[in-house]
Design a protein around this motif. Structure first.
Motif, PDB file in Angstrom:
ATOM      1  N   VAL A 148       0.691  -0.857   0.094  1.00 17.61           N
ATOM      2  CA  VAL A 148       0.038  -0.057   0.126  1.00 17.61           C
ATOM      3  C   VAL A 148       0.433   1.203  -0.122  1.00 17.61           C
ATOM      4  CG1 VAL A 148      -1.806   1.203   1.593  1.00 17.61           C
ATOM      5  CG2 VAL A 148      -2.297  -0.677   1.318  1.00 17.61           C
ATOM      6  N   ARG A 149       0.519   2.468  -0.901  1.00 20.02           N
ATOM      7  CA  ARG A 149       1.245   3.574  -1.067  1.00 20.02           C
ATOM      8  C   ARG A 149       0.575   4.689  -0.771  1.00 20.02           C
ATOM      9  NH1 ARG A 149       3.699   7.204  -0.515  1.00 20.02           N
ATOM     10  NH2 ARG A 149       5.568   8.079  -1.067  1.00 20.02           N
ATOM     11  N   ASN A 150       0.036   5.226   0.064  1.00 24.09           N
ATOM     12  CA  ASN A 150      -0.827   6.242  -0.051  1.00 24.09           C
ATOM     13  C   ASN A 150      -0.199   7.652   0.458  1.00 24.09           C
ATOM     14  OD1 ASN A 150      -2.733   4.438  -0.271  1.00 24.09           O
ATOM     15  ND2 ASN A 150      -3.847   4.152   1.416  1.00 24.09           N
ATOM     16  N   GLN A 195       4.813  -1.509  -9.282  1.00 21.08           N
ATOM     17  CA  GLN A 195       6.292  -1.393  -8.484  1.00 21.08           C
ATOM     18  C   GLN A 195       6.393  -0.055  -8.271  1.00 21.08           C
ATOM     19  OE1 GLN A 195      10.504  -2.791  -8.673  1.00 21.08           O
ATOM     20  NE2 GLN A 195      10.331  -1.823 -10.832  1.00 21.08           N
ATOM     21  N   CYS A 196       6.580   0.642  -7.087  1.00 23.91           N
ATOM     22  CA  CYS A 196       6.684   1.693  -6.328  1.00 23.91           C
ATOM     23  C   CYS A 196       7.738   2.489  -6.747  1.00 23.91           C
ATOM     24  CB  CYS A 196       6.683   2.233  -5.431  1.00 23.91           C
ATOM     25  SG  CYS A 196       6.802   3.469  -4.538  1.00 23.91           S
ATOM     26  N   ALA A 197       8.287   3.902  -7.263  1.00 21.03           N
ATOM     27  CA  ALA A 197       9.353   3.809  -7.960  1.00 21.03           C
ATOM     28  C   ALA A 197      10.609   3.839  -6.680  1.00 21.03           C
ATOM     29  CB  ALA A 197       9.230   5.853  -8.391  1.00 21.03           C
ATOM     30  N   GLY A 198      10.553   4.345  -5.162  1.00 27.26           N
ATOM     31  CA  GLY A 198      11.095   3.546  -4.544  1.00 27.26           C
ATOM     32  C   GLY A 198      11.347   2.363  -4.059  1.00 27.26           C
ATOM     33  N   ASP A 329       8.276  15.208  -8.628  1.00 30.46           N
ATOM     34  CA  ASP A 329       8.749  14.246  -7.681  1.00 30.46           C
ATOM     35  C   ASP A 329       8.966  12.645  -8.444  1.00 30.46           C
ATOM     36  OD1 ASP A 329       8.642  12.525  -5.921  1.00 30.46           O
ATOM     37  OD2 ASP A 329       6.932  12.560  -5.078  1.00 30.46           O
ATOM     38  N   TYR A 330       9.425  11.994  -8.296  1.00 30.51           N
ATOM     39  CA  TYR A 330       9.166  10.189  -9.151  1.00 30.51           C
ATOM     40  C   TYR A 330       9.877  11.050 -10.929  1.00 30.51           C
ATOM     41  CZ  TYR A 330       5.831   8.784  -5.894  1.00 30.51           C
ATOM     42  OH  TYR A 330       5.384   8.241  -4.959  1.00 30.51           O
ATOM     43  N   LYS A 331      11.211  11.267 -10.523  1.00 34.79           N
ATOM     44  CA  LYS A 331      12.378  11.653 -11.097  1.00 34.79           C
ATOM     45  C   LYS A 331      13.373  11.488 -10.705  1.00 34.79           C
ATOM     46  CE  LYS A 331       9.167  15.512 -13.311  1.00 34.79           C
ATOM     47  NZ  LYS A 331      10.082  17.008 -14.103  1.00 34.79           N
TER      48      LYS A 331
HETATM   49 MO    MO Z   1       5.250   4.578  -6.055  1.00 38.23          MO
END
Ligand code: MO
Ligand code: MTE
Length: 490
Positions: A148-150, A195-198, A329-331
């Motif tokens: 879970v990613r909120n 998949q989360c970027a992190g 974000d996410y770069k």
């Molecule tokens: Mo994410």
């Protein structure tokens, strides 16, 4: 500059509604944000901080931590807090922590109950990863164990929700109910890994500090999603793209009901083999609230950040989404850049992800039996290893290489692929291997062994060896060889 006006804490506490005006403090600054409440991207939640310091709220909603947000806030500054020695209300009101904690708890009171097996990285908002051994127990991750990613509290969305569509040539936005979408369009099942970027950020952080949630290897899961093809819905609702927009139109934005947002390239959204869905079912059951229930955009092969949960509006546009999570974000940045030197506007948004693999069994520090024979029956000691591999953009996995000597010699793992069409391999590959362990690494029958894996995708992209070469200060796209040190016993 204005001559500073000073306010007591008591005075600030009185301004808690639009009628009484809404004041907050940050550091020593006092701000009247009444006019901002209606345009706050996070809506009326902002009122929970009314009369208080916004610092603890911003600590949780880290989206605010940017120079732009600070600048914006400064526009609303009306003065400063009285120095504490001059403020008679300082002592009386000093203990705000309890009120603030309660206000924060209220924000999250309607969040769903989660499976205690999930490994919680932050409680509010909920960020929790799938336990390592569960990643490879089942090929399809059960809903209750899906990571879970909120970024914000889980919104309450009605099953009768309407989704709004907008395009530059449409005179008005058009609303389509979820029920209509379900009724009018074919339902497709698409198995996709998110998949989360992190994912694996902690490994990078341990090599050199980065900013972000300390995910280990479980910010990834796999599910079968049922939904309607976004391409068909767009074609029907927005009509054919007028000639003059054909070249200009580049992006599709997804707006989440709670304030999150992101966009994807229009080429992906309109690709008949791209399998982008408006999804409402996960593994055969109603989409759970934590994963976007009742309705979510699903973008297979892209970073999970683009699969916007609780999707309430879809916009066709010339530019990328203005959302913080798209632009700020996410770069990825170069290995030598500090946070201050990292220019978000100069870097490309992450969409498709690079090739990835991880060892899920054994876990670091575990004591393992190396008495098994290697599968290829060479007369060596070996250890049983399991893991996952995945690549973005629908690229499948052609090979996973595993080493029992830190990367000097390798064997091929046995793969369990998803069996999807070439170019549409959205789901991960599971793999296992009995990895030979060199006798000399086990001094007198005991010693530590480094197991390493790397995957190769169908474009023959391979994971980079070193963490240093892919280091970036936000700790995203962590794809270096996965290394696990265990204690081997003969
Ligand atoms: Mo994410
Ligand atoms: N969508 C909304 N509306 N709000 C969010 O916070 N988080 C994104 C994405 N979609 C998010 C969202 C991120 S960063 C990830 S990694 C995935 O959702 C996580 O999906 P999951 O919680 O179903 O695993």
């Amino acid at each position: 500059a204005l001559a500073a006006k000073f306010f007591s804490r008591d005075e600030v506490r009185k301004h808690t509604s639009k009628e009484k005006r809404v004041w907050v403090t940050k550091g020593d600054g006092v701000y009247d944000i009444t006019e901002f409440v209606d345009v706050h991207p996070g809506g009326e939640r902002i009122l929970l901080a009314a009369g208080y310091s916004i610092d603890p709220f911003w600590a949780i909603f880290s989206v605010h931590n940017s120079a732009e947000t600070l600048e914006l806030l400064e526009e609303y500054r009306i003065g400063n807090l009285l120095p504490k020695d001059d403020d008679p209300s300082y002592n009386a009101l000093k203990d705000d922590t309890k009120a603030i904690t309660q206000a924060l708890e209220r924000l999250f009171k309607n969040d769903p109950v989660r499976d205690p097996q999930l490994m919680t990285r932050s409680e509010r908002p909920c960020n929790a990863e799938t336990p390592p051994e569960k990643l490879t127990d089942d090929f399809v991750t059960p809903n209750n164990l899906f990571f879970v990613r909120n970024h914000l509290p889980v919104p309450e969305m009605d099953a009768h929700v309407e989704i709004e569509f907008d395009a530059p040539w449409m005179p008005d936005t058009v609303k389509v109910s979820l029920e209509d979408l379900k009724r009018k369009y074919e339902h497709l099942d698409v198995m996709t890994t998110l998949q989360c970027a992190g994912n694996r950020r902690k490994e990078m952080h341990d090599a050199k500090p980065v900013k972000g949630l300390q995910w280990t290897q479980g910010a990834i899961s796999n599910a079968v999603w049922t939904g309607v093809p976004l391409k068909k819905v767009i074609e029907d609702v927005c009509g054919p793209i007028p000639k003059e927009y054909e070249d200009k139109l580049q992006h599709v934005h997804f707006h989440g009901a709670e304030g999150y947002g992101a966009s994807i390239p229009i080429a992906k959204a309109l690709d008949p083999r791209g399998d982008v869905l408006i999804t409402f079912k996960m593994n055969g059951t109603e989409l759970p609230r934590d994963h976007g229930g009742p309705v979510r955009a699903l973008v297979p092969g892209h970073v999970a950040a683009r699969s916007v949960k609780w999707v309430s509006k879809i916009t066709l546009a010339e530019d990328e989404s203005e959302s913080h999570w798209q632009r700020r974000d996410y770069k990825g940045f170069g290995p030598s850049k500090t946070l201050e030197e990292s220019k978000y506007e100069d870097s490309l948004s992450i969409q498709e992800m690079p090739v990835q693999s991880c060892i899920t069994v054994p876990q670091p520090g575990q004591v393992v039996d190396v008495n098994q024979r290697a599968v290829d029956s060479r007369d060596e000691k070996s250890v049983a290893v399991k893991g996952y591999a995945w690549s973005g953009g629908g690229r499948g996995i052609v090979r996973v290489d595993v080493s029992g000597d830190g990367g000097k010699t390798w064997i091929d793992a046995k793969l369990r692929r998803p069996g999807q069409q070439q170019g549409r391999e959205w789901a991960w590959t599971h793999w296992e291997a009995n990895v030979p362990i060199p006798e000399n690494s086990l001094n007198g029958g005991k010693g530590s062994v480094e197991i390493v894996c790397k995957a190769v995708d169908t474009s023959y992209n391979e994971q980079p060896e070193k963490m240093e070469s892919v280091y970036n200060v936000r700790g995203v796209l962590v794809s270096a060889w996965h290394r696990v040190k265990v204690e081997g016993i003969l």
